[in-house]
Design an enzyme around this catalytic site. Structure first.
Site, PDB file in Angstrom:
ATOM      1  N   HIS A  17       3.646  28.721  47.320  1.00 17.12           N
ATOM      2  CA  HIS A  17       3.882  28.243  45.952  1.00 17.12           C
ATOM      3  C   HIS A  17       5.113  27.335  45.908  1.00 17.12           C
ATOM      4  O   HIS A  17       5.061  26.218  45.369  1.00 17.12           O
ATOM      5  CB  HIS A  17       4.083  29.444  45.017  1.00 17.12           C
ATOM      6  CG  HIS A  17       4.423  29.068  43.619  1.00 17.12           C
ATOM      7  ND1 HIS A  17       3.477  28.948  42.624  1.00 17.12           N
ATOM      8  CD2 HIS A  17       5.613  28.770  43.022  1.00 17.12           C
ATOM      9  CE1 HIS A  17       4.058  28.600  41.488  1.00 17.12           C
ATOM     10  NE2 HIS A  17       5.362  28.494  41.701  1.00 17.12           N
ATOM     11  N   GLU A  18       6.211  27.808  46.480  1.00 18.16           N
ATOM     12  CA  GLU A  18       7.456  27.036  46.453  1.00 18.16           C
ATOM     13  C   GLU A  18       7.350  25.786  47.324  1.00 18.16           C
ATOM     14  O   GLU A  18       7.991  24.771  47.028  1.00 18.16           O
ATOM     15  CB  GLU A  18       8.629  27.903  46.911  1.00 18.16           C
ATOM     16  CG  GLU A  18       8.887  29.134  46.047  1.00 18.16           C
ATOM     17  CD  GLU A  18       9.119  28.798  44.578  1.00 18.16           C
ATOM     18  OE1 GLU A  18       9.560  27.666  44.278  1.00 18.16           O
ATOM     19  OE2 GLU A  18       8.848  29.664  43.732  1.00 18.16           O
ATOM     20  N   HIS A  21       6.123  22.957  45.178  1.00 26.41           N
ATOM     21  CA  HIS A  21       7.219  22.345  44.419  1.00 26.41           C
ATOM     22  C   HIS A  21       8.086  21.471  45.337  1.00 26.41           C
ATOM     23  O   HIS A  21       8.457  20.349  44.968  1.00 26.41           O
ATOM     24  CB  HIS A  21       8.118  23.432  43.804  1.00 26.41           C
ATOM     25  CG  HIS A  21       7.491  24.192  42.686  1.00 26.41           C
ATOM     26  ND1 HIS A  21       6.860  23.577  41.621  1.00 26.41           N
ATOM     27  CD2 HIS A  21       7.413  25.533  42.446  1.00 26.41           C
ATOM     28  CE1 HIS A  21       6.421  24.498  40.780  1.00 26.41           C
ATOM     29  NE2 HIS A  21       6.734  25.688  41.262  1.00 26.41           N
TER      30      HIS A  21
END
Length: 354
Positions: A17-18, A21
């Site tokens: 997920h990170e 980003h």
């Protein structure tokens, strides 16, 4: 061993997920000051290409700290060219959406791998035939194997309900009984049943249940693309529907699970086999993607709403409003996390919530 697998799965999902980003931020030239797996005190770190890569003490999340963005103090801004704040609203939206998108993409990849490697599913073999049901009246019997309904080939049990809902009127059902092909004509009935949320719904049925026989289904690399896409979409819609039913009060709050439940279920899935573990990991990944897109300040969805406001109105939201809404968002998240852990503990010790 199961607990270790659970922690690895959660850490991997958070990392992915990170990473979404991080990659989007770097693509638009935003400096990423820290990439952390976990929250709280840092227990290990390493600087690489201008970013501090860290492992923190509480492995229940993670974050990417970009220059000019601080969830603990959303009023902190930077006008430097390599800061998050200096980017256009649509670019910030892409950066924010990249995290949940990474979760959806990971789920797609896992479902794709499962489809190719093969997964266990119920065979289209009749177990019980309900008394006075359309199936019984048509002569369907236990151990009959359904191979076709009208023009639709049946390879697994879930194909049966899809075919029944697809056609109007009587169904031409092709079965195999004692190694012989037989044809039966069945007129489905609209029956009242309970869905996965416990609601009474009307559904077209013929009155049979599976035998419990299990088969392994494989797909070609091309077929697996559609299967993986369909499963990712179906999982997303199911989670959205679950949130909607919880807001409506259909699903009681005592059903909310926390990280303990996730770890427990993941540990059990790891003991069943790699396909079960991959399938559960994909579902949790979709869950993370959907939940992070909720319009709650402090989540990606909340930040996206702020940026959409700026994109549409050409005005930057008030710092005071952003600060207060973000604090409210953190309060909501902490309450939900607390509720999940409370329910988990009750389940572990067998305490009833009523």
């Amino acid at each position: 061993m199961g607990i270790i697998v659970s922690l690895l799965v959660l850490s991997f999902l958070i990392f992915f997920h990170e990473l979404g980003h991080f990659l989007a931020a770097r693509f638009f030239g935003v400096k990423v000051e820290r990439f952390s797996i976990g929250f709280g005190p840092i227990i290990a770190k390493k600087y690489f290409k201008g970013t501090e890569w860290a492992i923190s003490a509480i492995p229940l999340g993670g974050y990417v700290k970009m220059k000019g963005q601080d969830d603990l103090d959303p009023t902190k801004r930077s006008s430097d060219p390599n800061s998050y704040n200096s980017k256009k609203p649509w670019q910030r939206i892409v950066i924010l959406f990249a995290g949940p998108f990474a979760n959806f993409f990971l789920a797609f990849l896992l479902y794709y791998i499962i489809s190719i490697m093969g997964s266990n599913t119920l065979a289209p073999v009749v177990g019980e035939v309900m008394k006075n049901s359309p199936a019984q009246k048509a002569g369907l019997m236990p151990k009959d194997k359904i191979v076709k309904i009208n023009n639709t080939p049946i390879t697994k049990w879930e194909d049966i309900s899809k075919a029944i809902s697809k056609y109007q009127g009587a169904l031409r059902v092709e079965i195999i009984r004692n190694n012989q092909i037989k044809i039966v004509i069945i007129e489905p009935k609209i029956l009242e049943v309970k869905n996965i949320f416990g609601e009474k719904v009307k559904r077209k049925m013929i009155g049979i249940s599976p035998s419990g026989d299990v088969i392994k289904v494989y797909y070609s690399p091309i077929e697996a693309i559609k299967v993986a896409y369909d499963k990712t979409v179906a999982a997303s819609l199911m989670i959205i529907k679950g949130i909607e039913k919880m807001i409506e009060g259909v699903v009681p709050l005592k059903e909310v699970g926390g990280v303990i439940s996730i770890m427990d279920i993941t540990a059990k899935a790891s003991q069943v086999g790699i396909a079960a573990l991959f399938s559960l990991t994909a579902l949790i990944s979709v869950n993370l993607g959907v939940l992070n897109l909720l319009p709650i300040p402090a989540l990606d969805g909340g930040h996206i709403v702020f940026n959409l406001y700026e994109l549409i109105t050409k005005k930057v939201p008030s710092e005071d409003i952003i600060y207060k809404l973000t604090l409210l968002g953190w309060m909501i998240l902490l309450m939900l996390m607390g509720l999940g852990i409370y329910n988990d503990i009750n389940r572990i010790f067998g305490v009833s919530n009523g």
